[in-house]
Design an enzyme around this catalytic site. Structure first.
Site, short mmCIF file in Angstrom:
data_model
loop_
_atom_site.label_atom_id
_atom_site.label_comp_id
_atom_site.label_asym_id
_atom_site.label_seq_id
_atom_site.Cartn_x
_atom_site.Cartn_y
_atom_site.Cartn_z
N LYS A 195 0.84 -1.20 0.00
CA LYS A 195 0.00 0.00 0.00
C LYS A 195 0.87 1.25 0.00
O LYS A 195 1.91 1.30 0.67
CB LYS A 195 -0.91 -0.02 1.22
CG LYS A 195 -1.97 1.08 1.28
CD LYS A 195 -2.84 0.89 2.50
CE LYS A 195 -3.91 1.97 2.63
NZ LYS A 195 -4.76 1.75 3.82
N SER A 199 -9.48 1.76 3.21
CA SER A 199 -8.64 2.51 2.30
C SER A 199 -7.64 1.65 1.52
O SER A 199 -6.99 2.15 0.60
CB SER A 199 -7.88 3.57 3.09
OG SER A 199 -7.04 2.99 4.08
N SER A 246 -9.71 -0.40 7.40
CA SER A 246 -9.16 -0.23 6.05
C SER A 246 -8.51 -1.46 5.45
O SER A 246 -8.14 -1.46 4.27
CB SER A 246 -8.16 0.93 6.03
OG SER A 246 -8.82 2.15 6.14
#
Length: 459
Positions: free
Chosen positions: A79, A154, A178
């Site tokens: 990420k 996210s 997330s």
């Protein structure tokens, strides 16, 4: 045999046995990534050329008989809020120039040392502030099951890539759901481990931390493997220094007492989810678990506490950027910062005190139950423009089962639980006592035997 959908455990074993080449695996994965990237938009930064070079080096190591790590030659995504040495950490933002990381985050260093090969950094909403994945920096990321739906957030780029067969494992982060939210939206496995089990040395306030880094995978066995590599103490994370039991063999589901929360607090679960969720709970009962309905007032109004803590953090850490960025910062993030600036120090401290009360209430539940099960989300994945900021009432409802366990630090995973009639994935959340990951993963594996690991039709 398509290497793009083989488990990481099997890929690593086949590479070590010279049954498949790291180069062959990488070329298959990158060909798929090249084809699907325009459709899904999971990458903030491609590392394809470097990945090809690393695959060639991995192949040379195999042929030379060198010692191999447990992830040798296995593709992984990271990420874009997690530091990788020499690369910008974009955080989905154009409001500030992305800093170039001087060193790898501890978890990145560990997976690379274990032999994994990073193929790219994945998309996220600006500074991970919402549970949909779109940003001014990278645009909109789409769900491979239905392209007009969000992959969640996210860690949405990670979940979209995983579900679509672009790398079998990923690193995500979870400050309010997330990892688990996007896992549920795309039908993959996402684990938020016990606070400190996986170090998160990047958090400005290490002691009041509620944000986690963790594994996202398509298979439970890969979650076990990636957790074993990522976990362990780091001197910069105080929670990681506490003694903890080592990962043991998977526990059995038989006899596990599971408290099933079908309706979370004052919020109602969408009827579209109830059929698959009830079938998943029945599957666990058939495997020998003792399932009992659970309702407890401790989960009422938790968002009131979370909202103060999370928006105060936004204001403290991002307020100065917002002051100069103007419309170059996402409007919903600016709104969250404004809310955070409105709390007094007394209100902030009261929120932290309520966090401790919630932790103690959940601890009492684990005197009665070995695991708690909930819907991961209370409705199917919404459209691409649903909003999703952690400061909103919509997030408070949709993600109601998620953020309480950020505050308490208990391990929690979203695991696939089937599909709605419209073909959208449904996630079941399994929550354990501190360091109860083995129980969670045993139940997840039992459920995986029933659900399987389906491939999105869009890909």
């Amino acid at each position: 045999m398509d290497p793009c959908f083989l488990p990481a455990t099997r890929l690593a074993a086949m590479i070590a046995a010279r049954a498949i080449s790291p180069v062959e695996v990488m070329e298959a994965v990158l060909a798929r990534a090249e084809r699907l990237d325009p459709l899904l938009n999971p990458f903030a930064l491609r590392l394809f050329d470097a990945a090809r070079a690393a695959a060639r080096a991995a192949e040379a190591a195999v042929m030379a008989g060198a010692p191999l790590g447990p992830l040798h030659g296995v593709p992984i995504t990271i990420k874009d809020s997690v530091a990788m040495r020499g690369l910008p950490t974009g955080n989905g933002s154009i409001a500030v120039e992305a800093p170039v990381a001087a060193a790898d985050a501890a978890i990145v260093a560990r997976v690379l040392a274990a032999g994994a090969i990073a193929i790219g950094k994945t998309t996220l909403p600006e500074f991970s502030h919402k549970v949909l994945t779109d940003s001014l920096a990278t645009g909109v990321t789409r769900n491979p099951w239905k392209l007009d739906r969000t992959p969640g957030g996210s860690s949405g780029g990670a979940s979209a890539a995983l579900a679509a067969g672009i790398a079998p494992i990923a690193i995500g982060t979870d400050g309010g759901g997330s990892i688990r939210c996007p896992a549920a939206c795309t039908g993959v496995v996402g684990l938020k481990a016990t606070l400190g089990r996986i170090p998160n040395e990047a958090m400005p306030d290490g002691f009041a931390n509620y944000a986690f880094a963790g594994p996202m995978t398509r298979r439970v066995e890969d979650t076990v493997l990636l957790l074993s590599v990522m976990q362990g103490p780091d001197p910069a994370d105080p929670w990681s220094l506490a003694p903890r039991p080592a990962m043991g063999p998977a526990a059995t589901v038989r006899g596990l007492r599971i408290g099933w929360i079908e309706q979370f607090g004052r919020y109602r679960t969408d009827p579209a989810l109830l059929g698959p969720l009830r079938a998943a709970m029945q599957a666990l009962a058939s495997a020998g678990a003792l399932v009992e309905p659970l309702s407890d007032p401790c989960f009422e109004d938790v968002h009131d506490t979370y909202r103060v803590i999370a928006t105060t953090a936004h204001a403290a850490r991002l307020g100065a950027i917002a002051d100069t960025a103007g419309e170059r910062m996402t409007e919903s993030l600016r709104a969250s910062i404004a809310i955070g600036r409105g709390w007094s120090a007394v209100e902030a401290q009261r929120a932290h005190d309520r966090r401790s009360l919630l932790f103690r209430a959940v601890q009492r539940l684990f005197t009665r139950f070995d695991l708690i099960a909930t819907p991961t989300l209370l409705a199917p994945p919404p459209g691409l423009d649903a909003g999703g900021s952690i400061a909103t009432a919509w997030y408070a409802e949709w993600a109601a089962p998620l953020y309480p366990f950020n505050l308490t630090g208990h391990p929690a995973a979203s695991v696939p639980a089937g599909f709605t009639e419209d073909g959208l994935p449904v996630g079941l959340q399994l929550v354990g006592p501190w360091y109860g990951e083995e129980r969670i993963l045993a139940a997840a594996a039992a459920l995986e035997e029933v659900i399987g690991c389906p491939v999105p039709p869009e890909t």
